[in-house]
Design a protein around this motif. Structure first.
Motif, PDB file in Angstrom:
ATOM      1  N   LEU A  22      34.339  39.430  78.293  1.00 20.37           N
ATOM      2  CA  LEU A  22      33.861  40.640  78.974  1.00 20.37           C
ATOM      3  C   LEU A  22      32.347  40.753  78.853  1.00 20.37           C
ATOM      4  CD1 LEU A  22      34.322  43.432  80.329  1.00 20.37           C
ATOM      5  CD2 LEU A  22      34.619  44.370  78.014  1.00 20.37           C
TER       6      LEU A  22
ATOM      7  N   GLU B  98      39.603  44.748  82.707  1.00 24.86           N
ATOM      8  CA  GLU B  98      38.252  44.181  82.750  1.00 24.86           C
ATOM      9  C   GLU B  98      37.530  44.522  84.046  1.00 24.86           C
ATOM     10  OE1 GLU B  98      37.327  39.856  83.687  1.00 24.86           O
ATOM     11  OE2 GLU B  98      37.207  39.862  81.496  1.00 24.86           O
TER      12      GLU B  98
ATOM     13  N   TYR C 115      39.345  44.131  71.837  1.00 27.00           N
ATOM     14  CA  TYR C 115      39.550  44.355  73.264  1.00 27.00           C
ATOM     15  C   TYR C 115      40.414  43.243  73.865  1.00 27.00           C
ATOM     16  CZ  TYR C 115      38.850  44.507  78.256  1.00 27.00           C
ATOM     17  OH  TYR C 115      39.090  44.539  79.594  1.00 27.00           O
ATOM     18  N   GLY C 116      41.383  43.644  74.652  1.00 29.41           N
ATOM     19  CA  GLY C 116      42.233  42.675  75.328  1.00 29.41           C
ATOM     20  C   GLY C 116      43.438  42.226  74.533  1.00 29.41           C
TER      21      GLY C 116
ATOM     22  N   ILE D  39      35.845  51.056  76.513  1.00 30.44           N
ATOM     23  CA  ILE D  39      36.571  49.871  76.979  1.00 30.44           C
ATOM     24  C   ILE D  39      37.991  49.841  76.425  1.00 30.44           C
ATOM     25  CG2 ILE D  39      34.427  48.561  77.211  1.00 30.44           C
ATOM     26  CD1 ILE D  39      35.256  47.000  74.675  1.00 30.44           C
TER      27      ILE D  39
ATOM     28  N   SER E 296      43.672  48.716  76.007  1.00 29.26           N
ATOM     29  CA  SER E 296      42.424  48.237  76.608  1.00 29.26           C
ATOM     30  C   SER E 296      42.388  48.544  78.100  1.00 29.26           C
ATOM     31  CB  SER E 296      42.274  46.721  76.404  1.00 29.26           C
ATOM     32  OG  SER E 296      42.200  46.406  75.036  1.00 29.26           O
TER      33      SER E 296
END
Length: 368
Positions: free
Chosen positions: A216, A169, A197-198, A144, A166
């Motif tokens: 997510l 999504e 993440y993100g 991811i 990242s």
């Protein structure tokens, strides 16, 4: 033409080797045992010196074969290995591998045979490009994010994988949905720090901001199908309360959590540039164990880090007894060229003492 892939390192490298395998097969190459291969592909790891040493040990057995290297390679190791192999390329450039092979096997390859080639990196949206058909439906890796922004002083990853990026999504959700349709039973989300993440958001338990990683996980959990979701790796300084709550309540989320400790001594943690204290780590462990039924907890520990006195090691042993880990991956410290620890600290714990400490922790935690 035949090939063999020699893989070292973490789950991300294992996943990358699956992609390499798919590319080579698409070129018409045939996988064979190591001793029968015309081409050797090394998916390397510079995180531990022992992994690099294994490559040099193998090179003696590969005389007469074409050898290419990719994976996590520090500049220091890349420079030395480039003199002994045909090609070193960045894993980001995997879709260019057919072109590299064509150059190596062409009549006019002399100028590139001993060079390291690096092309402009491909967009992260193509990171899962060329996945082969599922070999193991019980365990499927899905990256991811790639890279790391943590810069722990002992770690080579920021220098080999780069800074954190990242994946979108929607791309992850689409991939997981497709894998579940193919029969995947366990999806393992990969990243050096999946909780980041993100965006580089360090969310403590009391932080009320929404975590992109939790968002997510919620969306993935809503996908239809009989499957489980787990993830590797988390870090103790970025494990928000909403993530604990989601794991506790969501049936599709695995109750197996890997939470690296590295050391049970606060002074050593500071030298490692780890962003937590032993008190904070134990508090998080207590929260996880209290709120998540059937929790299975694993960890990473480094013994013999510069400045780890006997008392510091005793603190690690004490914390491990309190945490009651189900499994621990214990490693002996080895300085990696270019890292902060290698530059700042003397490797002052003798090998025999490192080995002794490793044996104590391994025997105590990994009883089975």
């Amino acid at each position: 033409m035949t090939y063999f892939i020699f893989t070292l390192g973490c789950q991300m490298n294992i996943f990358d080797s699956e992609r390499i395998d798919a590319v080579l097969k698409s070129c018409g190459l045939k996988p064979v045992p190591e001793d029968q291969a015309d081409l050797i592909v090394v998916n390397a790891c510079s995180v531990r010196q022992s992994a690099v040493d294994r490559i040099y040990g193998k090179l003696r057995n590969w005389q007469g074969k074409k050898i290419i290297i990719t994976g996590c390679i520090l500049p220091h190791d890349k420079k030395k290995l480039a003199k002994k192999v045909n090609l070193i390329f960045d894993i980001k450039n995997l879709p260019k591998l057919p072109q590299f092979l064509s150059q190596i096997y062409s009549k006019n390859h002399h100028d590139i045979e001993r060079d390291s080639i690096s092309l402009p990196p491909l967009p992260i949206t193509r990171y899962s490009l060329l996945r082969n058909k599922l070999k193991n439906k019980n365990e499927v890796f899905v990256p991811i994010m790639v890279g790391c922004d943590n810069f722990c002083t002992y770690c080579a990853v920021p220098y080999t994988r780069g800074r954190e990026i990242s994946r979108p999504e929607r791309e992850i959700i689409a991939e997981v949905k497709a894998l579940v349709k193919q029969g995947a039973k366990r999806i393992i989300l990969l990243g050096q720090n999946v909780n980041n993440y993100g965006g580089n958001q360090r969310l403590v338990a009391s932080d009320q901001r929404k975590s992109p990683f939790v968002t997510l996980l919620k969306k993935l959990s809503k996908l239809p199908g009989d499957f489980k979701i787990s993830f590797l790796t988390s870090n103790p300084w970025n494990f928000p309360d909403e993530l604990i709550e989601l794991i506790a309540k969501e049936p599709k989320l695995s109750k197996e959590i890997h939470l690296p400790l590295q050391s049970g001594d606060d002074e050593v943690l500071k030298r490692m540039n780890r962003h937590y204290t032993t008190k904070e780590y134990l508090q998080l462990i207590n929260d996880l164990q209290f709120r998540i039924h059937d929790l299975r907890l694993s960890t990473d520990i480094i013994v013999g880090f510069p400045g780890e006195t006997k008392k510091a090691f005793e603190n690690t042993v004490k914390l491990c007894k309190m945490a009651k880990f189900d499994k621990a991956y214990v490693a002996m410290y080895s300085p990696r060229p270019g890292t902060a620890a290698a530059k700042l600290y003397e490797d002052d714990v003798p090998y025999e003492e490192k080995k002794r400490r490793w044996q104590i922790l391994n025997k105590m935690i990994n009883k089975n």
